[in-house]
Design an enzyme around this catalytic site. Structure first.
Site, PDB file in Angstrom:
ATOM      1  N   CYS A  56      11.930  -7.402   2.514  1.00 37.48           N
ATOM      2  CA  CYS A  56      12.928  -6.366   2.811  1.00 37.48           C
ATOM      3  C   CYS A  56      13.351  -6.472   4.283  1.00 37.48           C
ATOM      4  O   CYS A  56      12.724  -7.195   5.074  1.00 37.48           O
ATOM      5  CB  CYS A  56      12.358  -4.980   2.521  1.00 37.48           C
ATOM      6  SG  CYS A  56      11.226  -4.377   3.793  1.00 37.48           S
ATOM      7  N   CYS A 105      10.665  -5.727   6.925  1.00 36.57           N
ATOM      8  CA  CYS A 105       9.673  -6.806   7.030  1.00 36.57           C
ATOM      9  C   CYS A 105      10.255  -8.006   7.760  1.00 36.57           C
ATOM     10  O   CYS A 105       9.563  -8.653   8.543  1.00 36.57           O
ATOM     11  CB  CYS A 105       9.171  -7.217   5.641  1.00 36.57           C
ATOM     12  SG  CYS A 105       8.054  -6.006   4.930  1.00 36.57           S
ATOM     13  N   GLU A 155       4.121  -7.757   3.114  1.00 36.20           N
ATOM     14  CA  GLU A 155       4.359  -8.726   4.197  1.00 36.20           C
ATOM     15  C   GLU A 155       3.906  -8.181   5.538  1.00 36.20           C
ATOM     16  O   GLU A 155       3.346  -8.900   6.371  1.00 36.20           O
ATOM     17  CB  GLU A 155       5.853  -9.086   4.268  1.00 36.20           C
ATOM     18  CG  GLU A 155       6.387  -9.809   3.059  1.00 36.20           C
ATOM     19  CD  GLU A 155       6.896  -8.884   1.954  1.00 36.20           C
ATOM     20  OE1 GLU A 155       6.392  -7.739   1.835  1.00 36.20           O
ATOM     21  OE2 GLU A 155       7.788  -9.307   1.207  1.00 36.20           O
ATOM     22  N   GLN A 199       0.865  -1.177   0.000  1.00 32.90           N
ATOM     23  CA  GLN A 199       0.000   0.000   0.000  1.00 32.90           C
ATOM     24  C   GLN A 199       0.903   1.228   0.000  1.00 32.90           C
ATOM     25  O   GLN A 199       1.517   1.552   1.014  1.00 32.90           O
ATOM     26  CB  GLN A 199      -0.898  -0.023   1.251  1.00 32.90           C
ATOM     27  CG  GLN A 199      -1.840  -1.215   1.324  1.00 32.90           C
ATOM     28  CD  GLN A 199      -2.904  -1.195   0.230  1.00 32.90           C
ATOM     29  OE1 GLN A 199      -3.446  -0.143  -0.093  1.00 32.90           O
ATOM     30  NE2 GLN A 199      -3.184  -2.343  -0.373  1.00 32.90           N
ATOM     31  N   GLU A 200       1.001   1.877  -1.161  1.00 36.21           N
ATOM     32  CA  GLU A 200       1.908   3.020  -1.283  1.00 36.21           C
ATOM     33  C   GLU A 200       1.199   4.322  -0.929  1.00 36.21           C
ATOM     34  O   GLU A 200      -0.012   4.350  -0.719  1.00 36.21           O
ATOM     35  CB  GLU A 200       2.502   3.044  -2.701  1.00 36.21           C
ATOM     36  CG  GLU A 200       3.347   1.800  -2.959  1.00 36.21           C
ATOM     37  CD  GLU A 200       4.106   1.837  -4.271  1.00 36.21           C
ATOM     38  OE1 GLU A 200       3.865   2.721  -5.109  1.00 36.21           O
ATOM     39  OE2 GLU A 200       4.972   0.946  -4.453  1.00 36.21           O
ATOM     40  N   ASN A 201       2.002   5.377  -0.843  1.00 35.82           N
ATOM     41  CA  ASN A 201       1.475   6.677  -0.427  1.00 35.82           C
ATOM     42  C   ASN A 201       2.239   7.789  -1.153  1.00 35.82           C
ATOM     43  O   ASN A 201       3.439   7.632  -1.410  1.00 35.82           O
ATOM     44  CB  ASN A 201       1.681   6.804   1.096  1.00 35.82           C
ATOM     45  CG  ASN A 201       0.876   7.930   1.685  1.00 35.82           C
ATOM     46  OD1 ASN A 201       1.214   9.099   1.549  1.00 35.82           O
ATOM     47  ND2 ASN A 201      -0.214   7.584   2.325  1.00 35.82           N
ATOM     48  N   ALA A 202       1.555   8.892  -1.441  1.00 33.92           N
ATOM     49  CA  ALA A 202       2.203  10.045  -2.080  1.00 33.92           C
ATOM     50  C   ALA A 202       3.376  10.522  -1.231  1.00 33.92           C
ATOM     51  O   ALA A 202       4.381  11.009  -1.753  1.00 33.92           O
ATOM     52  CB  ALA A 202       1.198  11.163  -2.283  1.00 33.92           C
ATOM     53  N   CYS A 225       4.775  -2.327   3.124  1.00 36.13           N
ATOM     54  CA  CYS A 225       5.003  -3.530   2.318  1.00 36.13           C
ATOM     55  C   CYS A 225       3.893  -4.558   2.537  1.00 36.13           C
ATOM     56  O   CYS A 225       3.255  -4.600   3.602  1.00 36.13           O
ATOM     57  CB  CYS A 225       6.314  -4.192   2.718  1.00 36.13           C
ATOM     58  SG  CYS A 225       7.786  -3.264   2.323  1.00 36.13           S
TER      59      CYS A 225
END
Ligand code: THU
Length: 161
Positions: free
Chosen positions: A113, A116, A76, A64-67, A74
């Site tokens: 990563c 995680c 996981e 779930q990315e964000n501006a 991530c």
């Protein structure tokens, strides 16, 4: 005089998910389904994670990315935090991860990563049993690792606190 000690582990490499036992294949398919729903408009790199729990439940997550880039999370960690929230005392048996990119074909399985690994290690340490990891790229070969501790050598846990 220092004592030398080797730390390491064996991985299993399958030519394709077809070589896996049925429950692992199902779990990997769930991770592929989840990655398709990832919210990754900035990196175009979609990650799906699926956890098989001791009670037979499957819990999924995706990135779930964000501006504001660091505010994203991530796949996981989305999955393991969801499992911790919904089934707080149920052990996790296996974690399946699959990735794909809208920019290029990713055939190499991607390992979790560092952040995680640390988050996952907390749950493995708490439940006192290993969490197996299955990893796959967009398609093709699957790599299996025996535990989170294996991919986080000399990990930090609450025994130090
Ligand atoms: N990502 C994951 O979801 N899991 C990992 O273990 C590595 C990276 C995500 C974060 C970001 O949304 C995108 O992949 C590119 O780094």
């Amino acid at each position: 005089m220092a004592k030398k000690k080797k730390i390491g582990f064996d991985i299993l490499i399958y030519d394709s998910s077809k070589a896996l036992k049925e429950s692992d294949r199902t779990l990997l398919e769930k991770s592929m389904e989840a990655r398709g729903n990832a919210y990754a408009p900035y990196s175009n790199f979609q990650v799906g994670a699926a956890l098989e729990l001791e009670n037979g439940e499957i819990v999924i997550g995706n990135n779930q990315e964000n501006a504001s880039y660091p505010s994203g999370l991530c796949a996981e960690r989305v999955a393991v935090f969801y499992a911790g929230a919904k089934f707080p005392n149920v052990a996790i048996k296996t974690l399946a991860i699959s990735v794909q990119s809208k920019n290029s074909e990713v055939l190499e399985p991607a390992a979790p990563c560092g952040n995680c690994r640390q988050s996952l290690f907390e749950y493995e340490h708490r439940q006192k049993s290993p969490i197996r990891i299955l990893m796959m790229g967009a398609q093709g070969k699957v790599v299996e690792c025996p535990s989170i501790a294996a991919i986080l050598p000399l990990g930090f846990d609450n025994s130090y606190l």
